[in-house]
Design an enzyme around this catalytic site. Structure first.
Site, PDB file in Angstrom:
ATOM      1  N   HIS A  51      37.339 -32.240  40.182  1.00  0.00           N
ATOM      2  CA  HIS A  51      36.819 -31.570  41.371  1.00  0.00           C
ATOM      3  C   HIS A  51      36.152 -32.582  42.300  1.00  0.00           C
ATOM      4  O   HIS A  51      35.098 -33.136  41.992  1.00  0.00           O
ATOM      5  CB  HIS A  51      35.832 -30.475  40.984  1.00  0.00           C
ATOM      6  CG  HIS A  51      36.454 -29.367  40.206  1.00  0.00           C
ATOM      7  ND1 HIS A  51      36.450 -29.325  38.827  1.00  0.00           N
ATOM      8  CD2 HIS A  51      37.114 -28.253  40.619  1.00  0.00           C
ATOM      9  CE1 HIS A  51      37.079 -28.237  38.425  1.00  0.00           C
ATOM     10  NE2 HIS A  51      37.493 -27.562  39.480  1.00  0.00           N
ATOM     11  N   HIS A  58      45.344 -26.748  40.537  1.00  0.00           N
ATOM     12  CA  HIS A  58      45.370 -26.738  39.080  1.00  0.00           C
ATOM     13  C   HIS A  58      45.204 -25.309  38.573  1.00  0.00           C
ATOM     14  O   HIS A  58      44.859 -24.388  39.312  1.00  0.00           O
ATOM     15  CB  HIS A  58      44.300 -27.659  38.494  1.00  0.00           C
ATOM     16  CG  HIS A  58      42.903 -27.331  38.917  1.00  0.00           C
ATOM     17  ND1 HIS A  58      42.378 -27.723  40.137  1.00  0.00           N
ATOM     18  CD2 HIS A  58      41.907 -26.642  38.292  1.00  0.00           C
ATOM     19  CE1 HIS A  58      41.129 -27.302  40.239  1.00  0.00           C
ATOM     20  NE2 HIS A  58      40.827 -26.627  39.133  1.00  0.00           N
ATOM     21  N   CYS A  93      34.600 -17.900  34.010  1.00  0.00           N
ATOM     22  CA  CYS A  93      35.723 -18.633  34.602  1.00  0.00           C
ATOM     23  C   CYS A  93      36.015 -19.857  33.739  1.00  0.00           C
ATOM     24  O   CYS A  93      35.184 -20.276  32.940  1.00  0.00           O
ATOM     25  CB  CYS A  93      35.393 -19.104  36.017  1.00  0.00           C
ATOM     26  SG  CYS A  93      35.000 -17.815  37.188  1.00  0.00           S
ATOM     27  N   HIS A  95      39.324 -23.088  32.631  1.00  0.00           N
ATOM     28  CA  HIS A  95      40.616 -23.743  32.814  1.00  0.00           C
ATOM     29  C   HIS A  95      41.359 -23.809  31.481  1.00  0.00           C
ATOM     30  O   HIS A  95      40.797 -24.313  30.497  1.00  0.00           O
ATOM     31  CB  HIS A  95      40.428 -25.167  33.331  1.00  0.00           C
ATOM     32  CG  HIS A  95      39.638 -25.268  34.590  1.00  0.00           C
ATOM     33  ND1 HIS A  95      38.259 -25.368  34.587  1.00  0.00           N
ATOM     34  CD2 HIS A  95      40.023 -25.271  35.882  1.00  0.00           C
ATOM     35  CE1 HIS A  95      37.841 -25.440  35.834  1.00  0.00           C
ATOM     36  NE2 HIS A  95      38.878 -25.383  36.644  1.00  0.00           N
ATOM     37  N   GLU A 113      30.902 -19.779  26.325  1.00  0.00           N
ATOM     38  CA  GLU A 113      29.897 -19.646  27.374  1.00  0.00           C
ATOM     39  C   GLU A 113      28.927 -18.496  27.120  1.00  0.00           C
ATOM     40  O   GLU A 113      27.729 -18.614  27.388  1.00  0.00           O
ATOM     41  CB  GLU A 113      30.567 -19.440  28.738  1.00  0.00           C
ATOM     42  CG  GLU A 113      31.270 -20.667  29.272  1.00  0.00           C
ATOM     43  CD  GLU A 113      31.670 -20.514  30.728  1.00  0.00           C
ATOM     44  OE1 GLU A 113      31.173 -19.570  31.389  1.00  0.00           O
ATOM     45  OE2 GLU A 113      32.475 -21.324  31.216  1.00  0.00           O
ATOM     46  N   TYR A 132      43.558 -19.557  45.418  1.00  0.00           N
ATOM     47  CA  TYR A 132      42.616 -19.759  46.513  1.00  0.00           C
ATOM     48  C   TYR A 132      42.251 -21.238  46.631  1.00  0.00           C
ATOM     49  O   TYR A 132      42.455 -22.032  45.712  1.00  0.00           O
ATOM     50  CB  TYR A 132      41.341 -18.928  46.293  1.00  0.00           C
ATOM     51  CG  TYR A 132      40.413 -19.524  45.259  1.00  0.00           C
ATOM     52  CD1 TYR A 132      39.290 -20.255  45.633  1.00  0.00           C
ATOM     53  CD2 TYR A 132      40.678 -19.392  43.889  1.00  0.00           C
ATOM     54  CE1 TYR A 132      38.448 -20.820  44.686  1.00  0.00           C
ATOM     55  CE2 TYR A 132      39.845 -19.956  42.949  1.00  0.00           C
ATOM     56  CZ  TYR A 132      38.735 -20.670  43.349  1.00  0.00           C
ATOM     57  OH  TYR A 132      37.912 -21.253  42.413  1.00  0.00           O
ATOM     58  N   GLU A 142      37.356 -26.353  45.466  1.00  0.00           N
ATOM     59  CA  GLU A 142      38.044 -25.632  44.388  1.00  0.00           C
ATOM     60  C   GLU A 142      39.437 -25.297  44.908  1.00  0.00           C
ATOM     61  O   GLU A 142      39.588 -24.821  46.034  1.00  0.00           O
ATOM     62  CB  GLU A 142      37.298 -24.353  44.010  1.00  0.00           C
ATOM     63  CG  GLU A 142      36.107 -24.557  43.104  1.00  0.00           C
ATOM     64  CD  GLU A 142      36.502 -24.822  41.652  1.00  0.00           C
ATOM     65  OE1 GLU A 142      37.693 -25.111  41.398  1.00  0.00           O
ATOM     66  OE2 GLU A 142      35.617 -24.763  40.785  1.00  0.00           O
ATOM     67  N   GLU A 144      42.718 -23.595  43.127  1.00  0.00           N
ATOM     68  CA  GLU A 144      43.180 -23.090  41.843  1.00  0.00           C
ATOM     69  C   GLU A 144      44.215 -21.986  41.971  1.00  0.00           C
ATOM     70  O   GLU A 144      44.155 -21.152  42.877  1.00  0.00           O
ATOM     71  CB  GLU A 144      41.985 -22.538  41.044  1.00  0.00           C
ATOM     72  CG  GLU A 144      40.951 -23.579  40.707  1.00  0.00           C
ATOM     73  CD  GLU A 144      39.772 -23.019  39.944  1.00  0.00           C
ATOM     74  OE1 GLU A 144      39.119 -23.804  39.227  1.00  0.00           O
ATOM     75  OE2 GLU A 144      39.489 -21.806  40.076  1.00  0.00           O
ATOM     76  N   TRP A 193      35.540 -17.094  45.255  1.00  0.00           N
ATOM     77  CA  TRP A 193      36.667 -16.521  44.518  1.00  0.00           C
ATOM     78  C   TRP A 193      36.370 -15.095  44.064  1.00  0.00           C
ATOM     79  O   TRP A 193      37.258 -14.243  44.098  1.00  0.00           O
ATOM     80  CB  TRP A 193      37.063 -17.421  43.342  1.00  0.00           C
ATOM     81  CG  TRP A 193      35.995 -17.690  42.330  1.00  0.00           C
ATOM     82  CD1 TRP A 193      35.701 -16.970  41.206  1.00  0.00           C
ATOM     83  CD2 TRP A 193      35.064 -18.777  42.349  1.00  0.00           C
ATOM     84  NE1 TRP A 193      34.654 -17.522  40.531  1.00  0.00           N
ATOM     85  CE2 TRP A 193      34.236 -18.641  41.198  1.00  0.00           C
ATOM     86  CE3 TRP A 193      34.845 -19.855  43.213  1.00  0.00           C
ATOM     87  CZ2 TRP A 193      33.213 -19.541  40.904  1.00  0.00           C
ATOM     88  CZ3 TRP A 193      33.830 -20.748  42.920  1.00  0.00           C
ATOM     89  CH2 TRP A 193      33.038 -20.586  41.782  1.00  0.00           C
TER      90      TRP A 193
END
Length: 222
Positions: A51, A58, A93, A95, A113, A132, A142, A144, A193
């Site tokens: 980032h 990604h 959120c 990845h 988390e 977005y 961002e 993604e 987002w």
């Protein structure tokens, strides 16, 4: 991850001859999946450094967790996050790593988390093609392709003391109708987002009052 304002941090990535960010996989496998414009995997990059002010497209995911009282679990991003520190957003959120199914990745990150154990099969995808690009106040981007998942959970198992403080500063259960109204009327109070995703989630999973209160004008599928 270090916030861009911290000493020694930079939002500028090394560039190749074409002016694109130079990206490389990490040594420990904590990578994101890089995508071409068609959403096809083309490589990997270290999650902790991908980032920048030229973040490449990604793969990511977003999750929305609801309890039996029709409340959404909102989380506040940790104050030293690289992007949108301290901002309130959806439940979790993250990845997927290379070769990891996004549902499995979502289940893993919810556990890591939030300390919640949700089977990947409990996650329902409501916006598989969401994508977005947004720039935060520090110039960090961002960018993604981010499928969106929902799940119904037992909220009594959510203990804020079990949340990872490196990721989450705070969390609270908020009535779903209130979250929808907040995204419409006060979008600056949520991540960009989440503001874009909430109407999509509401279309697929309307508030209980609309589902049970007669004709809401929303067609529910699934």
């Amino acid at each position: 991850m270090t916030h861009p304002d911290a000493q020694g941090a930079s939002t500028n990535a090394a560039m190749d001859e074409a002016g694109m960010p130079c990206t490389a996989p990490s040594a420990d496998g904590d990578d994101v999946v890089l995508l071409d414009e068609g959403g096809n995997p083309i490589g990997a990059a270290d999650r902790r450094t991908v980032h920048t002010d030229r973040t490449p497209l990604h793969l990511a995911f977003s999750t929305y967790l609801f309890d039996v009282d029709d409340r959404l679990l909102l989380t506040q991003r940790a104050h030293d996050k690289v992007t949108w520190p301290g901002v309130w957003t959806n439940s979790c959120c993250g990845h997927p790593r290379p070769g990891e199914d996004p549902r499995d990745a979502a289940s893993r990150r919810i556990r890591e988390e939030l300390g919640l154990h949700i089977d990947a099969g409990e996650l329902r995808c409501v916006a598989p093609d969401f994508r977005y690009r947004a720039i935060d106040a520090h110039g960090v981007v961002e960018h993604e392709m981010c499928p969106v998942y929902v799940a119904e959970i037992d909220g009594t198992g959510q203990d804020p003391r079990r949340a990872d403080p490196r990721e989450i500063a705070d969390s609270r259960w908020v009535p779903w109708r209130e979250v929808i109204d907040r995204a419409r009327n006060d979008p600056a109070g949520l991540s960009p987002w989440a503001v874009l995703q909430i109407p999509l989630v509401a279309e697929a999973r309307p508030p209980r009052s609309e589902r049970e209160g007669g004709d809401s004008g929303v067609e529910v599928s699934g």
